[in-house]
Design a protein around this motif. Structure first.
Motif, PDB file in Angstrom:
ATOM      1  N   TRP A  74       0.898  -1.202   0.021  1.00 18.88           N
ATOM      2  CA  TRP A  74      -0.183  -0.218   0.049  1.00 18.88           C
ATOM      3  C   TRP A  74       0.952   1.132   0.178  1.00 18.88           C
ATOM      4  O   TRP A  74       0.468   2.272   0.113  1.00 18.88           O
ATOM      5  CB  TRP A  74      -0.856  -0.194   1.079  1.00 18.88           C
ATOM      6  CG  TRP A  74      -0.415  -0.144   2.629  1.00 18.88           C
ATOM      7  CD1 TRP A  74       0.216   0.696   3.512  1.00 18.88           C
ATOM      8  CD2 TRP A  74      -0.209  -1.647   3.063  1.00 18.88           C
ATOM      9  NE1 TRP A  74       0.753  -0.080   4.403  1.00 18.88           N
ATOM     10  CE2 TRP A  74       0.420  -1.378   4.356  1.00 18.88           C
ATOM     11  CE3 TRP A  74      -0.725  -3.003   2.779  1.00 18.88           C
ATOM     12  CZ2 TRP A  74       0.526  -2.490   5.302  1.00 18.88           C
ATOM     13  CZ3 TRP A  74      -0.538  -3.790   3.836  1.00 18.88           C
ATOM     14  CH2 TRP A  74       0.243  -3.566   4.926  1.00 18.88           C
ATOM     15  N   GLN A 327      -6.276  -2.816   4.091  1.00 21.11           N
ATOM     16  CA  GLN A 327      -4.931  -3.782   3.831  1.00 21.11           C
ATOM     17  C   GLN A 327      -4.189  -3.982   4.925  1.00 21.11           C
ATOM     18  O   GLN A 327      -3.644  -5.143   5.430  1.00 21.11           O
ATOM     19  CB  GLN A 327      -4.308  -2.992   2.745  1.00 21.11           C
ATOM     20  CG  GLN A 327      -5.111  -3.201   1.416  1.00 21.11           C
ATOM     21  CD  GLN A 327      -4.286  -2.618   0.279  1.00 21.11           C
ATOM     22  OE1 GLN A 327      -3.893  -1.199   0.375  1.00 21.11           O
ATOM     23  NE2 GLN A 327      -3.781  -3.355  -0.646  1.00 21.11           N
ATOM     24  N   TYR A 331      -3.651  -7.359   7.053  1.00 20.10           N
ATOM     25  CA  TYR A 331      -2.168  -7.911   7.002  1.00 20.10           C
ATOM     26  C   TYR A 331      -1.728  -8.168   8.323  1.00 20.10           C
ATOM     27  O   TYR A 331      -0.867  -9.264   8.839  1.00 20.10           O
ATOM     28  CB  TYR A 331      -1.117  -7.092   6.242  1.00 20.10           C
ATOM     29  CG  TYR A 331       0.231  -7.656   5.925  1.00 20.10           C
ATOM     30  CD1 TYR A 331       0.397  -8.769   5.157  1.00 20.10           C
ATOM     31  CD2 TYR A 331       1.252  -6.983   6.476  1.00 20.10           C
ATOM     32  CE1 TYR A 331       1.690  -9.139   5.104  1.00 20.10           C
ATOM     33  CE2 TYR A 331       2.648  -7.438   6.293  1.00 20.10           C
ATOM     34  CZ  TYR A 331       2.863  -8.653   5.559  1.00 20.10           C
ATOM     35  OH  TYR A 331       3.988  -8.889   5.464  1.00 20.10           O
TER      36      TYR A 331
END
Length: 399
Positions: A74, A327, A331
């Protein structure tokens, strides 16, 4: 998914001295914010042109650019959109983060609650103008203006995410299913040698939280605000627990392995660890006990000496934007801060699993906060035990 968090390990001497200082000469008074009187720093009222780069200090897994896993990135999109090149330094502990931010070489940091007050009190973190972070509007209300990220209504950062410390147990070996921390304290002898606990001085707060419910005569209202009597009771509880503990953990892989092998059957854990353990065949479950729990809430803070403030603000807005925040939450293994992130997760059950929007759930979670001499519960007629002494006591507890 990869998980990295090893908070509050044995602190460096300089870190301990800093905590002690933050709890004495630098702080006085009372109130929800613990009587903090930070230097008179001002948040910017506007942003200039991007400076071309931003230097960050972060937990591993918070600033991913695809170099660790090509599918996890990202950062690249942020760099393309803003023109700000990201230079990230991974820190292993909160004490390391505090030390790095004092150098003035970094623009922003993903501080946990045990570090944020130190950064604020020392003048290393500046107030943040949330109006310059458009995505802040969509951050869950339960994360805004809290005692670990604000002082007297002034925000010092942008919430990143949150997680709870849960009670995990082997469903076959621990019956009936426990709903109380008594399973690892008063009833720990039932599984002596197979109890596990988080290896950190901040674990004293877990003991204090249990005593808050079971010994109300102690008068504990905040597990991070302990006067000497309350502190001594918490220490004694952990000393009694120690003889039943088979392993103190800070490495999540070791905890998973211990539950799979049967070396551990009950102890403190995180939801993501329970999920990974189940995926590897362990017969475990994790619950939020009736007494509540401790937990963490990380905050992106801007250095008072930031050389690239515009890029720092753009990073704060990016990391809390719906997609990027989704994201990183997946994660790392935590609840996202942005309410709109729940629609962006690859696993559509992620927010339900991590109770992202369940504010009633989070009301029972006491987020890590730096213990200081000025009692965080607002008492003015008592002196509380600062973090340096928590570290000393933890070493004695473990022997």
């Amino acid at each position: 998914m990869r998980l990295h968090r090893s908070l509050l390990t044995a602190a460096a001497v300089s870190g301990l001295l800093l905590v002690t200082a933050c709890g004495s000469a630098d702080q006085a008074g009372s109130g929800k914010s613990g009587g903090l009187h930070p230097p008179a720093l001002k948040a910017p009222t506007s942003l200039g042109a991007p400076e071309g780069q931003v230097n960050l200090v972060a937990w591993a897994g918070y600033v991913e650019d695809g170099s660790n896993d090509p599918k996890v990135d990202w950062v690249t999109a942020f760099e393309k959109q803003t023109g700000c090149q990201v230079n990230a330094k991974t820190a292993a502990t909160s004490d390391e983060m505090v030390a790095l931010m004092k150098t003035g070489e970094y623009d922003a940091v993903s501080a946990s609650g045990d570090a944020s007050l130190r950064l604020i009190a020392a003048g290393d973190a500046a107030p943040v103008n949330t109006a310059l972070v458009p995505n802040y509007a969509d951050v869950f209300a339960g994360l805004k203006n809290k005692e670990w990220n604000s002082v007297k209504g002034v925000s010092y950062g942008i919430p990143h995410g949150r997680g709870a410390n849960l009670l995990m147990y082997d469903k076959k070996k621990v019956t009936p299913a426990p709903d109380s921390w008594s399973a690892v304290f008063d009833k720990a002898s039932a599984h002596s040698g197979k109890v596990t606990a988080y290896d950190s001085p901040i674990y004293l707060a877990d003991a204090a939280l249990y005593l808050k419910a079971t010994e109300p005569e102690l008068g504990i209202t905040n597990p991070y605000a302990l006067d000497q009597k309350q502190f001594d009771a918490s220490v004694e509880l952990l000393k009694a627990q120690n003889k039943h503990v088979g392993e103190y953990w800070s490495d999540y892989l070791k905890e998973i392995s211990a539950f799979k092998s049967g070396d551990s059957v009950v102890g403190t854990s995180w939801q993501v660890i329970a999920n990974l353990a189940k995926a590897e065949g362990a017969e475990v479950e994790a619950v939020l006990p009736k007494e509540g729990s401790t937990g963490w809430s990380d905050t992106w803070m801007v250095s008072a000496k930031a050389k690239h403030p515009t890029c720092a603000y753009k990073w704060l807005d990016w990391i809390v934007s719906p997609k990027a925040n989704a994201q990183v939450a997946e994660y790392f293994g935590e609840a996202p801060a942005n309410a709109k992130s729940c629609a962006e997760t690859a696993d559509k059950a992620h927010c339900a699993t991590f109770h992202a929007s369940d504010e009633a759930y989070w009301k029972n979670v006491h987020f890590w906060t730096t213990p200081i001499e000025q009692c965080l519960d607002g008492r003015t007629d008592a002196t509380c035990v600062p973090y340096a002494k928590w570290v000393q006591a933890w070493n004695e507890i473990k022997g």
